[in-house]
Motif scaffolding. Structure first.
Motif, PDB file in Angstrom:
ATOM      1  N   ALA A  63      -0.021   2.612 -11.373  1.00  0.00           N
ATOM      2  CA  ALA A  63       0.584   2.496 -10.040  1.00  0.00           C
ATOM      3  C   ALA A  63       0.380   1.093  -9.474  1.00  0.00           C
ATOM      4  O   ALA A  63       1.280   0.535  -8.834  1.00  0.00           O
ATOM      5  CB  ALA A  63      -0.010   3.544  -9.098  1.00  0.00           C
ATOM      6  N   LEU A  64      -0.786   0.517  -9.705  1.00  0.00           N
ATOM      7  CA  LEU A  64      -1.064  -0.837  -9.213  1.00  0.00           C
ATOM      8  C   LEU A  64      -0.142  -1.858  -9.875  1.00  0.00           C
ATOM      9  O   LEU A  64       0.483  -2.678  -9.183  1.00  0.00           O
ATOM     10  CB  LEU A  64      -2.529  -1.212  -9.467  1.00  0.00           C
ATOM     11  N   LEU A  65      -0.035  -1.802 -11.184  1.00  0.00           N
ATOM     12  CA  LEU A  65       0.825  -2.768 -11.879  1.00  0.00           C
ATOM     13  C   LEU A  65       2.284  -2.608 -11.467  1.00  0.00           C
ATOM     14  O   LEU A  65       2.988  -3.597 -11.271  1.00  0.00           O
ATOM     15  CB  LEU A  65       0.667  -2.626 -13.393  1.00  0.00           C
ATOM     16  N   TRP A  66       2.736  -1.368 -11.316  1.00  0.00           N
ATOM     17  CA  TRP A  66       4.102  -1.130 -10.866  1.00  0.00           C
ATOM     18  C   TRP A  66       4.321  -1.721  -9.472  1.00  0.00           C
ATOM     19  O   TRP A  66       5.331  -2.369  -9.206  1.00  0.00           O
ATOM     20  CB  TRP A  66       4.388   0.376 -10.858  1.00  0.00           C
ATOM     21  N   THR A  67       3.347  -1.501  -8.592  1.00  0.00           N
ATOM     22  CA  THR A  67       3.435  -2.018  -7.219  1.00  0.00           C
ATOM     23  C   THR A  67       3.496  -3.535  -7.214  1.00  0.00           C
ATOM     24  O   THR A  67       4.306  -4.129  -6.488  1.00  0.00           O
ATOM     25  CB  THR A  67       2.233  -1.531  -6.383  1.00  0.00           C
ATOM     26  N   LEU A  68       2.645  -4.153  -8.006  1.00  0.00           N
ATOM     27  CA  LEU A  68       2.663  -5.622  -8.086  1.00  0.00           C
ATOM     28  C   LEU A  68       4.007  -6.115  -8.603  1.00  0.00           C
ATOM     29  O   LEU A  68       4.548  -7.100  -8.101  1.00  0.00           O
ATOM     30  CB  LEU A  68       1.518  -6.121  -8.975  1.00  0.00           C
ATOM     31  N   GLY A  69       4.551  -5.417  -9.580  1.00  0.00           N
ATOM     32  CA  GLY A  69       5.871  -5.785 -10.097  1.00  0.00           C
ATOM     33  C   GLY A  69       6.945  -5.696  -9.034  1.00  0.00           C
ATOM     34  O   GLY A  69       7.810  -6.565  -8.937  1.00  0.00           O
ATOM     35  N   GLN A  70       6.869  -4.653  -8.203  1.00  0.00           N
ATOM     36  CA  GLN A  70       7.841  -4.495  -7.117  1.00  0.00           C
ATOM     37  C   GLN A  70       7.671  -5.598  -6.079  1.00  0.00           C
ATOM     38  O   GLN A  70       8.650  -6.176  -5.601  1.00  0.00           O
ATOM     39  CB  GLN A  70       7.674  -3.129  -6.438  1.00  0.00           C
ATOM     40  N   PHE A  77       1.332   9.072  -6.301  1.00  0.00           N
ATOM     41  CA  PHE A  77       1.588  10.501  -6.147  1.00  0.00           C
ATOM     42  C   PHE A  77       2.806  10.957  -6.948  1.00  0.00           C
ATOM     43  O   PHE A  77       2.914  12.118  -7.317  1.00  0.00           O
ATOM     44  CB  PHE A  77       1.727  10.866  -4.672  1.00  0.00           C
ATOM     45  N   GLU A  78       3.703  10.032  -7.226  1.00  0.00           N
ATOM     46  CA  GLU A  78       4.835  10.335  -8.097  1.00  0.00           C
ATOM     47  C   GLU A  78       4.346  10.510  -9.534  1.00  0.00           C
ATOM     48  O   GLU A  78       4.775  11.417 -10.243  1.00  0.00           O
ATOM     49  CB  GLU A  78       5.859   9.194  -8.007  1.00  0.00           C
ATOM     50  N   LEU A  79       3.435   9.632  -9.955  1.00  0.00           N
ATOM     51  CA  LEU A  79       2.902   9.700 -11.312  1.00  0.00           C
ATOM     52  C   LEU A  79       2.012  10.932 -11.516  1.00  0.00           C
ATOM     53  O   LEU A  79       2.001  11.519 -12.596  1.00  0.00           O
ATOM     54  CB  LEU A  79       2.101   8.437 -11.640  1.00  0.00           C
ATOM     55  N   ASP A  80       1.253  11.283 -10.477  1.00  0.00           N
ATOM     56  CA  ASP A  80       0.362  12.444 -10.579  1.00  0.00           C
ATOM     57  C   ASP A  80       0.222  13.108  -9.215  1.00  0.00           C
ATOM     58  O   ASP A  80      -0.673  12.774  -8.442  1.00  0.00           O
ATOM     59  CB  ASP A  80      -1.012  12.031 -11.102  1.00  0.00           C
ATOM     60  N   ALA A 103       0.836  -1.205   0.000  1.00  0.00           N
ATOM     61  CA  ALA A 103       0.000   0.000   0.000  1.00  0.00           C
ATOM     62  C   ALA A 103       0.873   1.258   0.000  1.00  0.00           C
ATOM     63  O   ALA A 103       0.601   2.221  -0.735  1.00  0.00           O
ATOM     64  CB  ALA A 103      -0.930  -0.005   1.205  1.00  0.00           C
ATOM     65  N   GLU A 104       1.930   1.241   0.788  1.00  0.00           N
ATOM     66  CA  GLU A 104       2.847   2.391   0.825  1.00  0.00           C
ATOM     67  C   GLU A 104       3.508   2.591  -0.536  1.00  0.00           C
ATOM     68  O   GLU A 104       3.626   3.720  -1.017  1.00  0.00           O
ATOM     69  CB  GLU A 104       3.907   2.202   1.898  1.00  0.00           C
ATOM     70  N   HIS A 111      -8.027   9.528 -14.069  1.00  0.00           N
ATOM     71  CA  HIS A 111      -7.277   9.042 -12.906  1.00  0.00           C
ATOM     72  C   HIS A 111      -7.184   7.515 -12.876  1.00  0.00           C
ATOM     73  O   HIS A 111      -6.248   6.967 -12.291  1.00  0.00           O
ATOM     74  CB  HIS A 111      -7.920   9.534 -11.606  1.00  0.00           C
ATOM     75  N   TYR A 112      -8.147   6.851 -13.476  1.00  0.00           N
ATOM     76  CA  TYR A 112      -8.143   5.387 -13.452  1.00  0.00           C
ATOM     77  C   TYR A 112      -6.914   4.818 -14.152  1.00  0.00           C
ATOM     78  O   TYR A 112      -6.374   3.795 -13.728  1.00  0.00           O
ATOM     79  CB  TYR A 112      -9.430   4.825 -14.066  1.00  0.00           C
ATOM     80  N   ASN A 113      -6.451   5.462 -15.222  1.00  0.00           N
ATOM     81  CA  ASN A 113      -5.235   4.988 -15.903  1.00  0.00           C
ATOM     82  C   ASN A 113      -4.020   5.115 -14.992  1.00  0.00           C
ATOM     83  O   ASN A 113      -3.164   4.224 -14.957  1.00  0.00           O
ATOM     84  CB  ASN A 113      -5.005   5.769 -17.200  1.00  0.00           C
ATOM     85  N   THR A 114      -3.950   6.212 -14.262  1.00  0.00           N
ATOM     86  CA  THR A 114      -2.830   6.424 -13.350  1.00  0.00           C
ATOM     87  C   THR A 114      -2.852   5.400 -12.229  1.00  0.00           C
ATOM     88  O   THR A 114      -1.814   4.840 -11.855  1.00  0.00           O
ATOM     89  CB  THR A 114      -2.873   7.855 -12.773  1.00  0.00           C
ATOM     90  N   VAL A 115      -4.034   5.153 -11.688  1.00  0.00           N
ATOM     91  CA  VAL A 115      -4.180   4.146 -10.628  1.00  0.00           C
ATOM     92  C   VAL A 115      -3.764   2.775 -11.147  1.00  0.00           C
ATOM     93  O   VAL A 115      -3.041   2.037 -10.471  1.00  0.00           O
ATOM     94  CB  VAL A 115      -5.622   4.132 -10.078  1.00  0.00           C
ATOM     95  N   GLY A 116      -4.197   2.441 -12.353  1.00  0.00           N
ATOM     96  CA  GLY A 116      -3.822   1.155 -12.937  1.00  0.00           C
ATOM     97  C   GLY A 116      -2.315   1.022 -13.105  1.00  0.00           C
ATOM     98  O   GLY A 116      -1.732  -0.023 -12.796  1.00  0.00           O
TER      99      GLY A 116
END
Length: 138
Positions: A97-104, A32-35, A24-25, A90-95
């Motif tokens: 961020a989610l995919l990036w987070t999952l990758g991490q 917030f980095e993306l937007d 989540a962090e 905003h949904y594209n940005t959230v998506g």
């Protein structure tokens, strides 16, 4: 979604659950980095917001093989997000961020097949939310 995609999402999510707080962090940091303009939309305790996010994702993931059971809840979520100031873009940005987070969080386990399954999952749920939000605005 195919049964294989559902399995990939469910199995990979089980690897994220133990690190949900950190995920989540990472997610909100990336969002917030993306937007940076999205940050003011989140007025409460971000730790609590992260818990809500992880709970919501968990509910969606465990319900993937019976999406009809959660469509009404996902629509309501989309309608509520209008009141928070969420816009369709905003949904594209959230998506992202989610995919990036999952990758991490998943590292090497975040294969192209897992990424495609998560992309399909997010796109499906976000589309339901967007459609409901547009009805709310109209």
């Amino acid at each position: 979604m195919t049964p294989e995609q559902v399995t990939l999402v469910k199995d990979s999510w089980q690897q994220v659950v133990p690190i949900a707080e950190q995920a989540a962090e990472l997610f909100y940091g990336r969002l917030f980095e993306l937007d940076p303009e999205l940050k003011p939309l989140f007025k409460g305790d971000m730790k609590q917001q992260g818990k809500k996010l992880m709970t919501m994702i968990n509910t969606a993931v465990v319900s993937l093989d019976r999406l009809d059971d959660i469509v009404a809840a996902v629509q309501n979520l989309g309608r509520r997000h209008v009141g928070y100031g969420v816009q369709e873009s905003h949904y594209n940005t959230v998506g992202a961020a989610l995919l990036w987070t999952l990758g991490q969080g998943l590292g090497d386990a975040f294969t192209s097949e897992v990424e495609a399954a998560w992309t399909e999952t997010y796109t499906t749920l976000a589309s339901v939310m967007i459609e409901a939000s547009q009805q709310e605005v109209a």
